[in-house]
Design an enzyme around this catalytic site. Structure first.
Site, short mmCIF file in Angstrom:
data_model
loop_
_atom_site.label_atom_id
_atom_site.label_comp_id
_atom_site.label_asym_id
_atom_site.label_seq_id
_atom_site.Cartn_x
_atom_site.Cartn_y
_atom_site.Cartn_z
N ARG A 1 0.82 -1.23 0.00
CA ARG A 1 0.00 0.00 0.00
C ARG A 1 0.85 1.27 0.00
NH1 ARG A 1 -4.05 -1.33 4.47
NH2 ARG A 1 -4.95 -3.25 3.69
N ARG B 1 -3.32 6.21 1.21
CA ARG B 1 -3.86 7.34 1.97
C ARG B 1 -2.88 8.05 2.89
NH1 ARG B 1 -8.90 5.73 5.30
NH2 ARG B 1 -8.34 3.57 4.86
N ARG C 1 -6.70 11.56 -5.12
CA ARG C 1 -7.89 10.82 -4.73
C ARG C 1 -9.10 11.77 -4.57
NH1 ARG C 1 -11.78 9.30 -3.01
NH2 ARG C 1 -12.36 7.58 -1.65
N ASP D 1 -7.33 -2.64 -6.82
CA ASP D 1 -7.92 -3.34 -5.67
C ASP D 1 -8.14 -4.80 -6.05
OD1 ASP D 1 -9.33 -2.69 -2.89
OD2 ASP D 1 -10.50 -4.22 -3.94
N TYR E 1 -14.93 -12.81 0.17
CA TYR E 1 -15.66 -11.55 -0.05
C TYR E 1 -16.93 -11.78 -0.88
CZ TYR E 1 -11.99 -8.43 1.72
OH TYR E 1 -11.11 -7.75 2.51
#
Lengths: 345, 345
Positions: free
Chosen positions: B23, B27, B36, B72, B149
């Site tokens: 990652r 963020r 973003r 993702d 998921y």
């Protein structure tokens, strides 16, 4: 008394493998849900006659070899002065989490007879209701796991709140862990004095720490709790259980616990070869194996017993708590198969 | 090109230990948040010029030795026909989860050039923008993790939905896993053909399965994906990473992956002694160590490099993704310390 469980904790010979099931008194049982319908979850924890009733239910229904007190690891957290709420079908919420030095300062290292009398009364009533059939296990959460909830204010995926405190305010975090440790030691001693014949320390999130952090943040604190119990009650077995901790087994053993609880991620023979023969093990069927057909459950029980290789010091259990949608009949099947397949000739 | 990363994947000698960070485009970086801010998370994944821009950011800022495509693991799940939503600051939501045989039947083993052209275009644009400075890593989720998921419809603590399907409708679950496997193999091949020089398979929830279930539900499927990549591109290293999988290391190696990604729960020398020297390892600093003071971060980096013992085939990384509140300066410090301390004399 059926003392198979206690004998296995002490690594003494047994007639067959003893078993109990984490969360055996719980939502998967219709008879539990009937009692639970009368009050809230916390109400149930704090009403001795109801807590005793649900604690005894699985002894009748499942024929397990030990009872475990119906309660919650966060009960002593609330008694330390941190408000606690449970909302239907959700995890715990602690609306006033512990964040600052003042918050830690305020925490109360309480006297269990004063602040959690309902726990001790539930133990006394359970012991009476059990009529000496099986021993009762008391329990508490481990310091890291309890601190994690206290700092986060509830469940978390990464437990970043408590870890940031550990990284950035280590002195404060050590104060918090120290207060929890002292409290939990007293709390477990009071449970033993009320009638528990063994105690389990649940480190539900213990596997979130790597080896180095385990040695700083878990080992010395759990050691202190074990020593406090042993100093007064050397005959009482202490079980130390956590999930995701298979890489920490030799360090878990250093806590001085008599029994190491395994999750389902490691084969029991591999765990035993790491741990050595001077400590007992508890486990370790995957709780979701109870959704398999009966003959498959039997096969997995056989496999665990085969891997244990007839050694003393094995208490059968799931590798984590039984899940609410489990068919109670499958739990019964599990218990009877462990007793059948674990029989020593 | 800086080929330290690729050389380490192949266990060839390197001038210093290569590092990238899971990652790393994310963020915690203000420059990421600026881009973003122009769109949604899925919008960013699907807009090649923006995805390429954030993919390159950490190369400039951190000086890491590899870029990893910003995307993702659920992008191909959506492309298989399962609607996908991301809500601000929450996990993914799949409002039409895969539950029945009809749901599995409907799933589309798609052609990546047709259904995920934005991914391939983002790769081409990234490769151009990188100007050959460092190699680009492509990635995909492992079958169990993606199935989890798809069946749950989002994140879960116990992943009971997918596990019940595995226990009670094994044929259906195998169909689902098979379709995912075929899709992911094609998806990774397309990424390589668009310009990725290595690929990583993320088994984020792989550690939820015990050894026996890993052999039934993960090993054969991941093996098939690795073989599909290797059959066409034997020179492309495959990294297989999961968390909570330290008890599965020898089985992870059987997938045929060139590199095994470790979380922070096991010491790297212990992992290497289990894995043997014929596979490379990636890892394994606890992501929350980046909240420590700089000198403590340095000490932990030193410890990992010392434990690796100068062996070839070590790619430094965190043991899981970098967390959003991390100070970017600490990530820079990490990278420069790995390069300094990992230098071969």
């Amino acid at each position: 008394m059926n003392d198979r469980f206690l004998r296995a904790c002490r690594r003494e010979p047994v007639d067959t493998t003893p078993i109990w099931i984490m969360r055996q008194a719980g939502r998967y049982l219709p008879q539990y849900r009937a009692v639970r319908g009368k009050t809230t979850f916390l109400g149930l924890c704090k009403t001795p006659e109801l807590a005793a009733e649900v604690t005894v239910q699985p002894i009748d229904f499942l024929d397990v070899d030990a009872a475990i007190l119906f309660s919650d690891i966060l009960i002593p957290v609330e008694a330390m002065g941190v408000p606690l709420e449970f909302h239907e079908n959700e995890g715990p919420v602690l609306p006033q989490p512990v964040k600052t030095a003042a918050d830690v300062q305020k925490l109360d290292v309480f006297d269990p007879t004063d602040r959690t009398p309902f726990t001790l009364e539930a133990i006394r009533q359970t012991v009476q209701a059990l009529h000496g059939r099986v021993p009762l296990i008391g329990f508490a959460g481990a310091p890291f796991t309890l601190a994690a909830y206290m700092v986060e204010g509830g469940g978390s995926k990464s437990w970043l709140g408590v870890k940031r405190m550990m990284r950035q305010e280590p002195q404060l975090a050590h104060q918090l862990f120290g207060k929890i440790t002292e409290t939990i030691a007293q709390y477990l001693l009071a449970q033993v004095e009320a009638g528990c014949k063994a105690v389990q320390i649940f480190d539900s999130w213990g596997g979130e720490l790597g080896p180095e952090d385990f040695e700083i943040w878990t080992l010395p604190y759990v050691q202190r709790i074990v020593q406090a119990v042993k100093a007064k009650h050397p005959e009482v077995p202490v079980i130390y259980f956590g999930t995701g901790m298979s890489t920490l087994l030799t360090r878990m053993k250093k806590t001085g616990a008599d029994v190491i609880g395994l999750d389902w991620r490691i084969e029991i023979d591999v765990a035993r070869s790491i741990l050595g023969d001077d400590v007992a093990v508890q486990g370790n069927l995957d709780p979701t194996a109870l959704f398999l057909p009966k003959e498959e459950i039997t096969r997995r029980v056989e496999e665990i017993i085969r891997r244990n290789g007839g050694k003393n010091g094995h208490i059968f259990n799931l590798g984590h708590g039984i899940t609410p949608p489990t068919d109670p009949e499958m739990a019964r099947h599990l218990v009877s198969e462990v007793h059948r397949l674990g029989r020593r000739s």
